[in-house]
Design a protein around this motif. Structure first.
Motif, PDB file in Angstrom:
ATOM      1  N   THR A   1       0.817  -1.219   0.000  1.00  0.00           N
ATOM      2  CA  THR A   1       0.000   0.000   0.000  1.00  0.00           C
ATOM      3  C   THR A   1       0.843   1.259   0.000  1.00  0.00           C
ATOM      4  N   GLY A   2       2.114   1.146   0.413  1.00  0.00           N
ATOM      5  CA  GLY A   2       2.970   2.318   0.553  1.00  0.00           C
ATOM      6  C   GLY A   2       2.848   2.975   1.913  1.00  0.00           C
ATOM      7  N   GLY A   3       2.036   2.379   2.796  1.00  0.00           N
ATOM      8  CA  GLY A   3       1.831   2.986   4.105  1.00  0.00           C
ATOM      9  C   GLY A   3       2.982   2.795   5.064  1.00  0.00           C
ATOM     10  N   ASP A   4       3.790   1.738   4.872  1.00  0.00           N
ATOM     11  CA  ASP A   4       4.923   1.467   5.756  1.00  0.00           C
ATOM     12  C   ASP A   4       6.167   2.119   5.160  1.00  0.00           C
ATOM     13  N   LYS A   5       6.597   3.225   5.755  1.00  0.00           N
ATOM     14  CA  LYS A   5       7.718   3.986   5.206  1.00  0.00           C
ATOM     15  C   LYS A   5       9.066   3.323   5.469  1.00  0.00           C
ATOM     16  N   THR A   6       9.082   2.246   6.270  1.00  0.00           N
ATOM     17  CA  THR A   6      10.344   1.526   6.457  1.00  0.00           C
ATOM     18  C   THR A   6      10.661   0.631   5.257  1.00  0.00           C
ATOM     19  N   VAL A   7       9.697   0.433   4.369  1.00  0.00           N
ATOM     20  CA  VAL A   7       9.925  -0.344   3.146  1.00  0.00           C
ATOM     21  C   VAL A   7      10.259   0.659   2.051  1.00  0.00           C
ATOM     22  N   LEU A   8      11.513   0.650   1.613  1.00  0.00           N
ATOM     23  CA  LEU A   8      12.048   1.752   0.818  1.00  0.00           C
ATOM     24  C   LEU A   8      11.549   1.786  -0.618  1.00  0.00           C
ATOM     25  N   LEU A   9      11.136   0.662  -1.152  1.00  0.00           N
ATOM     26  CA  LEU A   9      10.697   0.617  -2.544  1.00  0.00           C
ATOM     27  C   LEU A   9       9.286   0.053  -2.618  1.00  0.00           C
ATOM     28  N   ARG A  10       8.458   0.694  -3.382  1.00  0.00           N
ATOM     29  CA  ARG A  10       7.113   0.183  -3.659  1.00  0.00           C
ATOM     30  C   ARG A  10       7.174  -0.485  -5.026  1.00  0.00           C
ATOM     31  N   MET A  11       7.176  -1.808  -5.027  1.00  0.00           N
ATOM     32  CA  MET A  11       7.525  -2.566  -6.219  1.00  0.00           C
ATOM     33  C   MET A  11       6.311  -3.268  -6.815  1.00  0.00           C
ATOM     34  N   LYS A  12       6.476  -3.685  -8.075  1.00  0.00           N
ATOM     35  CA  LYS A  12       5.501  -4.538  -8.754  1.00  0.00           C
ATOM     36  C   LYS A  12       6.233  -5.809  -9.188  1.00  0.00           C
ATOM     37  N   ASP A  13       5.748  -6.950  -8.725  1.00  0.00           N
ATOM     38  CA  ASP A  13       6.374  -8.208  -9.127  1.00  0.00           C
ATOM     39  C   ASP A  13       6.203  -8.428 -10.617  1.00  0.00           C
TER      40      ASP A  13
END
Length: 708
Positions: free
Chosen positions: A543-555
């Protein structure tokens, strides 16, 4: 040993490390704040609870006081269960693969305090060997580099994240159009790696990767290409005969380390069982050979027996390692599954043991050819070395014919299974993952249709009810990812939505209970709200809500699990036909176009997305049965549908009551569907235009055959 912070977690993997001397943190702000405060790098270790090499590194390194001393002094150690947090795993696995050329678990990555990776790998031995530096050596080198050259490391980490962000950007290319020939290109690429002798695609290690045979069966259905079918059937037979298949307890191990499917890594994953069951069901629909139905039942019965919880939920996995019989405190890979020849003879008696050993390739000194670590000395991994007919011919005095030999072999398997059940069992990862339960719901729903077995429908229905009761926040309309021991946690990812929606669509088509379809529609709308890339099309994994995950990716790879975007595209296309909703059709087309560049370059990397493209190119049949779902005449019509492999179709029921009224809210056309002369009636339609309805199963069969 005093417990560390992981003792408060629910993840079986994290709990396996809760009494390490390493001062582990779970992924979260407490660890990150300490790293920033003390200006220390983070050591991130990612794995899962049934992973053999994760256990090896744990025993060798994480349980070592000497290793813990170095780790605790110079780093902030963080543990992540990749099955709970695939978002974290994907970011850093992409980095490791980009910088080392390989990947896998356990994964070891060193991060700056702001979570950017600067060095990584997978398994590290405790001491320098196999051309690799030992783990303590690596830790000290990284600590020294951080102390001596911190600014350069930080700059390199910043650059690495920027590069990954650019490299993983999935966006439509206006210059690229998807053409029908792409299906042929995917077929050629896949078949170029086909192993004609042992089946499968590529060399060792061999993974089942069910999306590949699934595409080939669809390609055969579209084009009539016999080789596409033959390659798939040969692969399925070779896998079922190999050691990757558990010949006693059912189900499949995760992959084979050799090209012959003989020596597996012995963990059993729920997602493999789910997908492979569907593949064998497809093969049975095409061939009507009982062998394929038998393998599908074998998988499903194993899951019901060993991987289903008391509330009907499906567990995640069984371990590769287990206690050694007679010495349960010492663990070894495959200990639960392998046999010595003398042990088999003692259980079966000499004559039955001879028959069994001939058929399953048992050797007095073991049957594992390549055993570089000496794990299987004098051990046998069961595999079908000879056909039942050959076994009957060899032991004609004891087995008069193939049927008699099959009965003897079944009796022998039963005796060995009973004895095996007395051994220390592999660890069961008993967490429930929403995505994987969705895949398994699909398998049981489809098995009910293809095998005409209502037990499987009840299993699928119960599992769906569990997800709705325990892992769905109805007021917010959102899914959670994981349930274990009374706790549901972690916001759902794209695969949780996409795989469950697929399961619900399959469950509707098996049960015709309208609540499954309406929930699928609700979840699809929420999936779009949470994950859709409104600019470029397709869906992000998070969702992009967790800012500790640096990349919002698409498999963009259909691997051991299909890419969630691939499943989502096919879901949208099915929903568009089931609800006559142009919005769903448009979202599906934007998803396909978002991946057009990747598909034209390497369509074999996304065979499940190619299956969605195949559906998009087709004019899928709308098969609508009017009648009482429990009535015998309705069931006769449905059996004609289920007897055929028709991948590009939807199946609905007009029951003349609440179900039909609910369908009509989405799909006005269905209001006109009704029984003729009080008899169950079949309508075969395209684009809401139907051929003459029929109450005759033979006429329905002719119309279904004519479409192919």
């Amino acid at each position: 040993m005093r417990a560390n912070r992981l003792i408060h977690e629910k993840s079986p993997y994290l709990l396996q490390h809760a009494r390490n001397p390493v001062d582990w943190y779970p992924w979260g702000e407490e660890a990150f704040a300490r790293a920033r405060r003390e200006n220390k790098p983070i050591f991130l270790s990612v794995g899962y609870s049934t992973c053999h090499w994760c256990h090896v590194m744990a025993r060798e390194s994480f349980e070592s006081a000497a290793v813990a001393k170095v780790l605790n002094q110079h780093f902030v150690p963080v543990k992540v269960d990749r099955e709970e947090r695939p978002d974290v795993d994907k970011v850093y696995m992409t980095y490791v693969q980009a910088t080392t050329g390989g990947g896998g678990w356990p994964m070891s990555v060193w991060l700056t305090p702001d979570l950017k990776p600067f060095f990584g790998g997978t398994y590290f031995p405790p001491e320098d060997k196999w051309g690799q530096p030992g783990f303590i050596t690596v830790l000290k080198r990284v600590a020294d580099a951080w102390s001596d050259d911190r600014d350069r490391i930080i700059a390199a980490a910043d650059g690495a994240i920027d590069h990954l962000r650019q490299a993983t950007n999935v966006a439509p290319d206006p210059a690229v159009e998807l053409e029908r020939e792409l299906l042929d290109q995917a077929y050629r690429q896949i078949t170029s790696s086909y192993d004609a002798r042992y089946g499968g695609f590529g060399g060792a290690p061999k993974f089942p990767r069910p999306s590949v045979p699934d595409f080939l069966l669809r390609y055969h259905a579209r084009t009539g290409t016999r080789d596409a079918l033959d390659m798939t059937l040969h692969t399925l037979r070779q896998m079922a005969g190999g050691g990757i298949h558990d010949h006693l307890g059912g189900g499949f191990h995760r992959y084979s380390v050799d090209e012959r499917w003989h020596v597996p890594h012995f963990e059993k994953m729920l997602y493999d069982q789910a997908q492979l069951a569907c593949t064998y069901l497809d093969a049975y629909q095409i061939t009507h050979e009982p062998f394929y139905a038998g393998v599908a039942r074998d998988i499903l019965d194993y899951v019901q027996r060993d991987m289903t919880g008391e509330h009907g939920q499906f567990y995640s996995a069984e371990d590769a390692d287990s206690g050694i019989p007679g010495n349960p405190d010492e663990h070894a890979e495959g200990a639960f599954y392998v046999w010595e020849a003398a042990e088999i003879a003692a259980i079966l008696g000499d004559r039955l043991a001879d028959i069994f050993s001939f058929h399953y390739g048992i050797g007095q000194n073991g049957n594992v050819r390549d055993d570089p670590h000496g794990e299987f000395q004098r051990k046998n991994i069961l595999h079908t070395a000879r056909a039942v007919a050959e076994t009957a011919a060899r032991f004609g005095k004891d087995a008069d014919d193939a049927d008699d030999a099959a009965r003897l072999l079944a009796a022998a398997r039963g005796k060995l299974l009973a004895r095996r059940d007395e051994r220390p069992r592999p660890h069961l990862d008993d967490k429930t993952i929403t995505a994987w339960n969705g895949l398994m719901i699909s398998a049981f729903a489809r098995a009910c249709q293809v095998l005409d077995d209502q037990r499987y429908l009840e299993t699928a229905r119960t599992a769906a009810g569990f997800i709705r009761d325990r892992l769905y926040d109805e007021p917010l309309g959102v899914l959670l990812r994981r349930y274990r021991r009374g706790e549901a946690a972690i916001d759902g990812y794209l695969d949780d939505y996409a795989f469950l929606i697929q399961g619900l669509l399959d469950l509707y088509e098996a049960s015709f209970e309208i609540n499954h379809l309406t929930w699928a529609i609700t979840l699809q709308k929420k999936q779009t709200e949470l994950f859709q890339d409104k600019r470029a099309g397709g869906y992000f994994s998070t969702t992009g809500g967790d800012k500790t995950v640096l990349l919002r990716m698409k498999d963009d790879y259909d691997g051991a699990e299909p890419a969630a975007n691939s499943v989502a595209a096919l879901n949208l296309l099915r929903l568009a036909r089931m609800t006559d909703t142009v919005t769903f059709q448009g979202q599906a087309e934007r998803t396909l176009q978002a991946f057009a560049r990747q598909l034209t370059r390497a369509p074999h990397a996304m065979p499940r997305m190619m299956a969605a493209f195949d559906y998009h190119l087709d004019t899928p049949k709308q098969i609508i049965i009017a009648g009482d779902p429990e009535a015998a005449d309705t069931q006769r019509l449905l059996r004609e549908v289920h007897a055929r492999f028709i991948p590009n179709k939807i199946l609905m029921l007009a029951d003349g009551g609440n179900g039909q009224n609910e369908l009509a809210r989405h799909f006005a056309f269905i209001e006109s569907i009704h029984c003729i002369d009080g008899k169950a009636t079949a309508y075969v339609c395209e684009n809401n235009v139907c051929k003459l309805p029929t109450t005759d199963p033979d006429q329905l069969a002719e119309r279904l055959e004519a479409r192919q």
